[in-house]
Design a protein around this motif. Structure first.
Motif, mmCIF file in Angstrom:
data_model
loop_
_atom_site.group_PDB
_atom_site.id
_atom_site.type_symbol
_atom_site.label_atom_id
_atom_site.label_comp_id
_atom_site.label_asym_id
_atom_site.label_seq_id
_atom_site.Cartn_x
_atom_site.Cartn_y
_atom_site.Cartn_z
ATOM 1 N N VAL A 153 0.850 -1.176 0.000
ATOM 2 C CA VAL A 153 0.000 0.000 0.000
ATOM 3 C C VAL A 153 0.898 1.243 0.000
ATOM 4 O O VAL A 153 0.759 2.115 -0.849
ATOM 5 N N LYS A 154 1.835 1.256 0.929
ATOM 6 C CA LYS A 154 2.861 2.306 0.958
ATOM 7 C C LYS A 154 4.229 1.771 0.523
ATOM 8 O O LYS A 154 4.973 2.449 -0.181
ATOM 9 N N PHE A 155 4.551 0.587 0.986
ATOM 10 C CA PHE A 155 5.862 -0.023 0.745
ATOM 11 C C PHE A 155 5.744 -1.081 -0.349
ATOM 12 O O PHE A 155 4.884 -1.964 -0.260
ATOM 13 N N ILE A 199 5.672 3.582 -2.612
ATOM 14 C CA ILE A 199 4.925 3.384 -3.849
ATOM 15 C C ILE A 199 4.522 4.741 -4.425
ATOM 16 O O ILE A 199 4.241 5.690 -3.689
ATOM 17 N N LEU A 200 4.503 4.800 -5.737
ATOM 18 C CA LEU A 200 4.171 6.041 -6.441
ATOM 19 C C LEU A 200 2.884 6.667 -5.911
ATOM 20 O O LEU A 200 1.844 6.017 -5.837
ATOM 21 N N LYS A 203 -4.294 6.219 -13.595
ATOM 22 C CA LYS A 203 -3.603 6.922 -12.521
ATOM 23 C C LYS A 203 -3.163 5.906 -11.466
ATOM 24 O O LYS A 203 -3.554 4.752 -11.511
ATOM 25 N N SER A 204 -2.350 6.364 -10.531
ATOM 26 C CA SER A 204 -1.896 5.460 -9.475
ATOM 27 C C SER A 204 -3.053 5.101 -8.547
ATOM 28 O O SER A 204 -4.083 5.783 -8.519
ATOM 29 N N HIS A 205 -2.883 4.008 -7.792
ATOM 30 C CA HIS A 205 -3.860 3.665 -6.769
ATOM 31 C C HIS A 205 -4.143 4.862 -5.871
ATOM 32 O O HIS A 205 -5.307 5.149 -5.541
ATOM 33 N N TRP A 206 -3.090 5.547 -5.472
ATOM 34 C CA TRP A 206 -3.242 6.646 -4.515
ATOM 35 C C TRP A 206 -4.009 7.825 -5.095
ATOM 36 O O TRP A 206 -4.845 8.433 -4.423
#
Length: 202
Positions: A13-15, A73-74, A187-190
């Motif tokens: 998710v982040k890493f 992560i992007l 687009k990115s997940h975020w």
């Protein structure tokens, strides 16, 4: 004004746990392993090895350059910065005890807005007598959890906490009324998560 709390997973998710694991595995053992091969988070099934051998390889990875030098992560850093203006963010991870110090350091370095990390029960490896992610979310009255694991997402959703699930090969087919799948197409997940969160808030 007290900000509502949201909970956030760390790995994938982040890493970038699985992408960096693939880089490590291909460098050390050869082959063309990619995240697309991970239709389960049971790495022994993906590598077609015994559980013991997969644990040995994962331990090797957790001491590797790929793991120790990984960046977020992007889109994660900007998104957390944005979310932190409206929410208090707590991290919830099933990482085991030996990796608490490096986890704390990594989060503090890249995500200084996050002041609390909760280490939860682990479905895949012994992590001691810890609370589940579902219980941590309930105890903190979390508005929602950001997650990638099908197992944890379903556990939390069934407990009544809403989940935003980052779409990955290892969580396909999961559906629940308290789960919204976040794609990464275009687009990115975020970036897509921010669109959905602030649309839902409005």
């Amino acid at each position: 004004m007290i900000k509502p709390i949201i909970a956030c997973d760390i790995d994938d998710v982040k890493f970038p746990f699985i992408p960096r694991f693939c880089e490590f595995h291909n460098r050390v053992y050869g082959g063309n392993l990619s995240p697309k091969n991970f239709h389960t988070y049971q790495i022994s099934d993906v590598l077609r090895t015994s559980v013991g051998e997969s644990v040995r390889i994962i331990e090797e990875y957790l001491h590797s350059e790929e793991f120790l030098t990984a960046k977020p992560i992007l889109g994660a850093e900007d998104a957390i910065e944005h979310l932190s203006s409206d929410f208090r963010i707590i991290d919830v991870t099933a990482r085991r005890d030996p990796y608490m110090p490096i986890t704390n350091e990594w989060v503090a370095h890249f995500f200084p807005q996050v002041k609390e990390i909760n280490f939860s029960h682990n479905h895949y490896a012994d992590a001691g007598n810890r609370k589940t992610k579902a219980q941590i979310c309930l105890d903190n009255n979390a508005k929602f959890l950001i997650e990638d694991s099908a197992d944890y997402a379903l556990q939390v959703a069934k407990s009544g906490t809403f989940v935003y699930l980052f779409d990955h090969p290892w969580n396909q087919g999961l559906k629940h009324e308290n789960i919204t799948r976040i794609q990464s197409n275009g687009k990115s997940h975020w970036d897509n998560l921010l669109d959905v969160v602030y649309m839902d808030v409005e």
